[in-house]
Motif scaffolding. Sequence first.
Motif, PDB file in Angstrom:
ATOM      1  N   ARG A   1       0.972  -1.199   0.058  1.00 36.80           N
ATOM      2  CA  ARG A   1      -0.072  -0.001  -0.027  1.00 36.80           C
ATOM      3  C   ARG A   1       0.794   1.386   0.213  1.00 36.80           C
ATOM      4  O   ARG A   1       0.536   2.200  -0.897  1.00 36.80           O
TER       5      ARG A   1
ATOM      6  N   LEU B   1       1.211   4.224  -2.798  1.00 39.74           N
ATOM      7  CA  LEU B   1       0.896   5.485  -2.695  1.00 39.74           C
ATOM      8  C   LEU B   1       1.921   6.431  -2.786  1.00 39.74           C
ATOM      9  O   LEU B   1       1.777   7.653  -3.454  1.00 39.74           O
TER      10      LEU B   1
ATOM     11  N   GLU C   1      -4.657  -1.737  -6.098  1.00 40.88           N
ATOM     12  CA  GLU C   1      -5.542  -1.119  -6.562  1.00 40.88           C
ATOM     13  C   GLU C   1      -7.068  -1.030  -5.980  1.00 40.88           C
ATOM     14  O   GLU C   1      -7.861  -0.157  -5.575  1.00 40.88           O
TER      15      GLU C   1
ATOM     16  N   ARG D   1      -8.070  -2.974  -3.835  1.00 40.16           N
ATOM     17  CA  ARG D   1      -8.183  -2.951  -2.413  1.00 40.16           C
ATOM     18  C   ARG D   1      -8.329  -1.757  -1.726  1.00 40.16           C
ATOM     19  O   ARG D   1      -9.188  -1.339  -1.036  1.00 40.16           O
ATOM     20  N   LEU D   2      -7.619  -0.807  -2.346  1.00 39.71           N
ATOM     21  CA  LEU D   2      -7.344   0.590  -2.150  1.00 39.71           C
ATOM     22  C   LEU D   2      -8.944   1.117  -2.330  1.00 39.71           C
ATOM     23  O   LEU D   2      -9.513   2.149  -1.612  1.00 39.71           O
TER      24      LEU D   2
ATOM     25  N   GLU E   1     -11.639   0.086   0.100  1.00 42.28           N
ATOM     26  CA  GLU E   1     -11.477   0.910   1.225  1.00 42.28           C
ATOM     27  C   GLU E   1     -11.752   2.500   0.877  1.00 42.28           C
ATOM     28  O   GLU E   1     -11.887   3.198   2.142  1.00 42.28           O
TER      29      GLU E   1
ATOM     30  N   LEU F   1     -10.446   4.641  -0.835  1.00 40.16           N
ATOM     31  CA  LEU F   1      -9.154   5.622  -0.912  1.00 40.16           C
ATOM     32  C   LEU F   1      -8.976   5.866  -2.402  1.00 40.16           C
ATOM     33  O   LEU F   1      -8.092   7.014  -2.757  1.00 40.16           O
TER      34      LEU F   1
ATOM     35  N   LEU G   1      -6.996   9.513  -6.034  1.00 40.94           N
ATOM     36  CA  LEU G   1      -6.990   9.355  -4.811  1.00 40.94           C
ATOM     37  C   LEU G   1      -8.159  10.276  -4.116  1.00 40.94           C
ATOM     38  O   LEU G   1      -8.479  11.442  -4.833  1.00 40.94           O
TER      39      LEU G   1
END
Length: 212
Positions: free
Chosen positions: A7, A11, A94, A96-97, A100, A102, A119
Amino acid sequence: MTDDLTRHMYLLAHDDAAHGPYDRSRTELLVRAAALVDLAMRGRLGEDGGTVTVSGTRPTGDPVLDGVLRDAAGGHGWKQLVRRHRKRTLTEVEDRLAAEGLLTVREPRTPFGTRRLTLTDHAVPAAPHTRVSAALHGDGPVQDIPPADAALLALAAAGGVRSVVSRQDQKTFRARIDACTARLAALAPGLEKAVRALPTTMIAAQGGMGGS
């Protein structure tokens, strides 16, 4: 914020202007390498005569890492595992983000298009940027840098992520970056070599070589 290296690496590599990673093919390799470092730090990956070994069968609790762990079970080398299934690993991070909240993801309209990723909270990437900047610009001993931060600095430098390590930084702090990279050898000598070889691996990957 936990030390979730995949992660954090994503980022660090994300570029708002590009609506995604600063360079997708390079980020595939960086995120994949971050997963291997993470698993080695957890004691789940080791090395025997240059071959990657797996310890334990229990899940890590992270589906992305579990996928990489399964990939490592075939007795491969570190460089091969960095290249192997790298596209899948990046997409999983990606997704997973996005799950969440994000990232927002806009899928390509054509088979040859690319995802557009935005983002939703710009405060989130600020934390890993601050940590890696402190590792790079700090004046304390390299051995006092948290292992995760040293690893992320080594990866960002190897991947040419200029928003994290500028060209001037690369020259000015060459010895500090080298020392952070050298710390990976304590996990596995071949892992350190694989990270040092990332610039060459990236050139080969962009030329269509090195797996998928």
